[in-house]
Design a protein around this motif. Structure first.
Motif, PDB file in Angstrom:
ATOM      1  N   ALA A  13       0.811  -1.098   0.123  1.00 14.35           N
ATOM      2  CA  ALA A  13       0.006   0.084   0.118  1.00 14.35           C
ATOM      3  C   ALA A  13       0.800   1.129   0.117  1.00 14.35           C
ATOM      4  CB  ALA A  13      -0.698   0.029   1.354  1.00 14.35           C
ATOM      5  N   HIS A  14       1.838   1.179   0.708  1.00 17.10           N
ATOM      6  CA  HIS A  14       2.821   2.178   0.885  1.00 17.10           C
ATOM      7  C   HIS A  14       3.564   2.807  -0.635  1.00 17.10           C
ATOM      8  CE1 HIS A  14       5.630   5.331   2.273  1.00 17.10           C
ATOM      9  NE2 HIS A  14       6.856   4.587   1.849  1.00 17.10           N
ATOM     10  N   GLU A  15       3.905   1.570  -1.045  1.00 12.00           N
ATOM     11  CA  GLU A  15       4.471   1.660  -2.523  1.00 12.00           C
ATOM     12  C   GLU A  15       3.636   2.425  -3.410  1.00 12.00           C
ATOM     13  OE1 GLU A  15       6.995  -1.345  -5.650  1.00 12.00           O
ATOM     14  OE2 GLU A  15       6.181  -2.164  -3.878  1.00 12.00           O
ATOM     15  N   ALA A  16       2.520   1.826  -3.623  1.00 11.69           N
ATOM     16  CA  ALA A  16       1.120   2.297  -4.339  1.00 11.69           C
ATOM     17  C   ALA A  16       1.049   3.767  -4.124  1.00 11.69           C
ATOM     18  CB  ALA A  16       0.020   1.382  -4.179  1.00 11.69           C
ATOM     19  N   ALA A  17       1.020   4.004  -2.790  1.00 11.31           N
ATOM     20  CA  ALA A  17       0.644   5.521  -2.561  1.00 11.31           C
ATOM     21  C   ALA A  17       2.038   6.421  -3.144  1.00 11.31           C
ATOM     22  CB  ALA A  17       0.460   5.673  -1.149  1.00 11.31           C
ATOM     23  N   VAL A  18       3.082   5.619  -2.952  1.00  8.05           N
ATOM     24  CA  VAL A  18       4.458   6.666  -3.450  1.00  8.05           C
ATOM     25  C   VAL A  18       4.132   6.820  -4.908  1.00  8.05           C
ATOM     26  CG1 VAL A  18       6.684   6.629  -3.771  1.00  8.05           C
ATOM     27  CG2 VAL A  18       5.712   5.932  -1.375  1.00  8.05           C
ATOM     28  N   LYS A  19       3.871   5.721  -5.539  1.00 10.19           N
ATOM     29  CA  LYS A  19       3.943   5.747  -7.009  1.00 10.19           C
ATOM     30  C   LYS A  19       2.795   6.712  -7.618  1.00 10.19           C
ATOM     31  CE  LYS A  19       5.644   1.072  -8.357  1.00 10.19           C
ATOM     32  NZ  LYS A  19       5.377  -0.210  -8.802  1.00 10.19           N
ATOM     33  N   GLU A  20       1.472   6.635  -6.918  1.00 13.26           N
ATOM     34  CA  GLU A  20       0.532   7.694  -7.011  1.00 13.26           C
ATOM     35  C   GLU A  20       0.955   8.948  -6.882  1.00 13.26           C
ATOM     36  OE1 GLU A  20      -4.148   8.334  -6.123  1.00 13.26           O
ATOM     37  OE2 GLU A  20      -2.922   6.747  -5.168  1.00 13.26           O
ATOM     38  N   GLU A  21       1.721   9.382  -6.017  1.00  9.23           N
ATOM     39  CA  GLU A  21       1.709  10.560  -5.783  1.00  9.23           C
ATOM     40  C   GLU A  21       2.986  11.033  -6.882  1.00  9.23           C
ATOM     41  OE1 GLU A  21       4.258  13.290  -2.225  1.00  9.23           O
ATOM     42  OE2 GLU A  21       3.840  11.173  -1.954  1.00  9.23           O
ATOM     43  N   GLU A  22       3.986  10.219  -7.146  1.00  7.02           N
ATOM     44  CA  GLU A  22       4.991  10.502  -8.106  1.00  7.02           C
ATOM     45  C   GLU A  22       4.174  10.661  -9.619  1.00  7.02           C
ATOM     46  OE1 GLU A  22       7.590   7.001  -8.074  1.00  7.02           O
ATOM     47  OE2 GLU A  22       8.911   7.755  -6.467  1.00  7.02           O
ATOM     48  N   THR A  23       3.426   9.839  -9.895  1.00  2.00           N
ATOM     49  CA  THR A  23       2.524   9.953 -11.148  1.00  2.00           C
ATOM     50  C   THR A  23       1.881  11.398 -11.117  1.00  2.00           C
ATOM     51  OG1 THR A  23       2.148   7.468 -11.192  1.00  2.00           O
ATOM     52  CG2 THR A  23       0.615   8.985 -12.634  1.00  2.00           C
ATOM     53  N   GLU A  24       1.206  11.712 -10.141  1.00  2.00           N
ATOM     54  CA  GLU A  24       0.543  13.171  -9.898  1.00  2.00           C
ATOM     55  C   GLU A  24       1.475  14.202 -10.186  1.00  2.00           C
ATOM     56  OE1 GLU A  24      -1.592  13.080  -6.290  1.00  2.00           O
ATOM     57  OE2 GLU A  24      -2.928  11.687  -6.795  1.00  2.00           O
ATOM     58  N   GLN A  25       2.593  13.993  -9.595  1.00  2.00           N
ATOM     59  CA  GLN A  25       3.750  14.976  -9.766  1.00  2.00           C
ATOM     60  C   GLN A  25       4.346  15.224 -11.195  1.00  2.00           C
ATOM     61  OE1 GLN A  25       6.745  14.221  -6.924  1.00  2.00           O
ATOM     62  NE2 GLN A  25       5.859  14.873  -5.093  1.00  2.00           N
ATOM     63  N   GLN A  26       4.418  14.025 -11.837  1.00  3.40           N
ATOM     64  CA  GLN A  26       4.899  14.105 -13.256  1.00  3.40           C
ATOM     65  C   GLN A  26       3.732  14.651 -14.126  1.00  3.40           C
ATOM     66  OE1 GLN A  26       5.561   9.895 -14.169  1.00  3.40           O
ATOM     67  NE2 GLN A  26       7.598  10.028 -13.024  1.00  3.40           N
ATOM     68  N   GLU A  27       2.569  14.334 -13.973  1.00  2.00           N
ATOM     69  CA  GLU A  27       1.251  14.725 -14.733  1.00  2.00           C
ATOM     70  C   GLU A  27       1.214  16.242 -14.546  1.00  2.00           C
ATOM     71  OE1 GLU A  27      -2.256  12.699 -13.474  1.00  2.00           O
ATOM     72  OE2 GLU A  27      -1.509  10.766 -14.625  1.00  2.00           O
ATOM     73  N   GLU A  28       1.300  16.876 -13.321  1.00  2.00           N
ATOM     74  CA  GLU A  28       1.345  18.192 -12.949  1.00  2.00           C
ATOM     75  C   GLU A  28       2.610  18.808 -13.837  1.00  2.00           C
ATOM     76  OE1 GLU A  28       1.646  18.876  -9.140  1.00  2.00           O
ATOM     77  OE2 GLU A  28      -0.549  18.080  -8.619  1.00  2.00           O
ATOM     78  N   LYS A  29       3.823  18.128 -13.789  1.00  2.00           N
ATOM     79  CA  LYS A  29       4.845  18.954 -14.623  1.00  2.00           C
ATOM     80  C   LYS A  29       4.650  18.926 -16.026  1.00  2.00           C
ATOM     81  CE  LYS A  29       9.864  18.425 -15.067  1.00  2.00           C
ATOM     82  NZ  LYS A  29      10.994  17.666 -14.670  1.00  2.00           N
ATOM     83  N   LEU A  30       4.043  17.784 -16.829  1.00  2.00           N
ATOM     84  CA  LEU A  30       3.656  17.576 -17.893  1.00  2.00           C
ATOM     85  C   LEU A  30       2.756  18.660 -18.485  1.00  2.00           C
ATOM     86  CD1 LEU A  30       4.194  16.175 -20.533  1.00  2.00           C
ATOM     87  CD2 LEU A  30       2.307  14.507 -20.058  1.00  2.00           C
ATOM     88  N   ALA A  31       1.596  18.776 -17.559  1.00  2.00           N
ATOM     89  CA  ALA A  31       0.595  19.762 -17.827  1.00  2.00           C
ATOM     90  C   ALA A  31       1.269  21.311 -18.108  1.00  2.00           C
ATOM     91  CB  ALA A  31      -0.429  19.887 -16.910  1.00  2.00           C
ATOM     92  N   SER A  32       2.282  21.744 -17.105  1.00  2.00           N
ATOM     93  CA  SER A  32       3.010  22.723 -17.268  1.00  2.00           C
ATOM     94  C   SER A  32       3.872  23.050 -18.040  1.00  2.00           C
ATOM     95  CB  SER A  32       3.942  22.950 -15.622  1.00  2.00           C
ATOM     96  OG  SER A  32       4.587  24.371 -15.881  1.00  2.00           O
ATOM     97  N   LEU A  33       4.385  21.909 -18.769  1.00  2.00           N
ATOM     98  CA  LEU A  33       5.288  22.059 -19.827  1.00  2.00           C
ATOM     99  C   LEU A  33       4.357  22.264 -21.075  1.00  2.00           C
ATOM    100  CD1 LEU A  33       8.007  19.289 -18.956  1.00  2.00           C
ATOM    101  CD2 LEU A  33       8.262  21.668 -18.997  1.00  2.00           C
ATOM    102  N   LYS A  34       3.184  21.443 -21.008  1.00  2.00           N
ATOM    103  CA  LYS A  34       2.413  21.477 -22.303  1.00  2.00           C
ATOM    104  C   LYS A  34       1.974  23.023 -22.483  1.00  2.00           C
ATOM    105  CE  LYS A  34       0.836  16.853 -22.810  1.00  2.00           C
ATOM    106  NZ  LYS A  34      -0.525  15.930 -22.820  1.00  2.00           N
TER     107      LYS A  34
END
Length: 274
Positions: A13-34
């Protein structure tokens, strides 16, 4: 045994939460870059329009010559050099930069895909009465000769933009194939086959059902060489593939047409986990 199982579940569960947070951060960064890319594209289009208007005004002022007063070869050469100087002032926003040389101008075309810088290619032009390509680092499979024949003598800016579109599309296709091999090799069966231009990709990937895996064979054809998404997708599966999986092929085909290759596989992985 129960405590160990609970610890394992907590760790997952902890690993999944970390991955989800990393994915959200990447998506936010990608949206900013776009958003930034869109902003730069708007600025680029405005600058292109201004340059077009400026050249038309210059032609209106200095281009009204009678048949008795044809411009000399030196005047034509000076006009071409001035046009090159004007272009250098606006190209930096389009990924194209350049500097004047003793005999012409040397351009650098920088390529990127979704905000990731990839490669730079160089093009050395001679500004003689007839513009010529002196030397370059453009890959041999890019149709440079055809693009030059169509635009180089009549519209250098158009020539550079079309060449840039070809290069960016090529590195985009190559980047997607590399990402697929690096990040989803566990889903790929065998070797991903691609040609030099990366406008034809053929590979097999596994789809799971009830603890069994079944191979899907996919053929991606990129008919538009200025595009990083395929124009034709063919997916086939083996006769023993369950009907429930075979029915997924059209949805996968549609996803390949609309989404970057590695992102499509990320969607497959998320769907399987769900």
């Amino acid at each position: 045994g129960v405590l160990a199982h609970l610890e394992m579940l907590e760790a997952q569960a902890h690993e999944a939460a970390v991955k989800e947070e990393e994915t959200e951060q990447q998506e936010e960064k990608l949206a900013s870059l776009k958003a930034r890319v869109q902003e730069l594209r708007l600025q680029r289009d405005e600058l292109r329009a201004k340059v077009d208007l400026q050249q038309k005004e210059q032609l209106g002022k200095g281009g009204v010559t009678s048949d008795l007063a044809q411009p000399s070869a030196r005047a034509v050469l000076e006009w071409k050099i001035k046009s090159l100087k004007d272009m250098l002032q606006v190209f930096y926003l389009t990924g194209i930069s350049g500097k004047l040389t003793k005999r012409g101008v040397c351009f650098c075309i920088s390529t990127a895909y979704e905000g990731t810088y990839l490669d730079s290619y160089y093009l050395d032009l001679l500004a003689k009465p007839e513009v010529q390509i002196h030397r370059h680092s453009i890959p041999i499979f890019i149709p440079l000769e055809q693009i030059a024949k169509k635009y180089l003598q009549t519209d250098i800016r158009r020539f550079l933009f079309v060449l840039s579109d070809h290069l960016n599309a090529y590195v985009g296709r190559r980047y997607q194939a590399d990402q697929l091999q690096e990040r989803f090799s566990h889903q790929i069966e065998g070797t991903l086959q691609r040609n030099s231009l990366c406008n034809l990709l053929v590979f097999n990937y596994n789809v799971s059902c009830q603890n069994k895996t079944f191979p899907f064979n996919v053929r991606l054809l990129y008919g538009d060489l200025c595009c990083s998404l395929p124009t034709e997708v063919i997916i086939s599966c083996t006769p023993d593939t369950p009907a429930s999986l075979a029915e997924m092929a059209p949805a996968h085909s549609d996803l390949f047409r609309r989404t970057a290759l590695h992102k499509a596989f990320r969607s497959f992985s998320s769907a399987e986990e769900s």
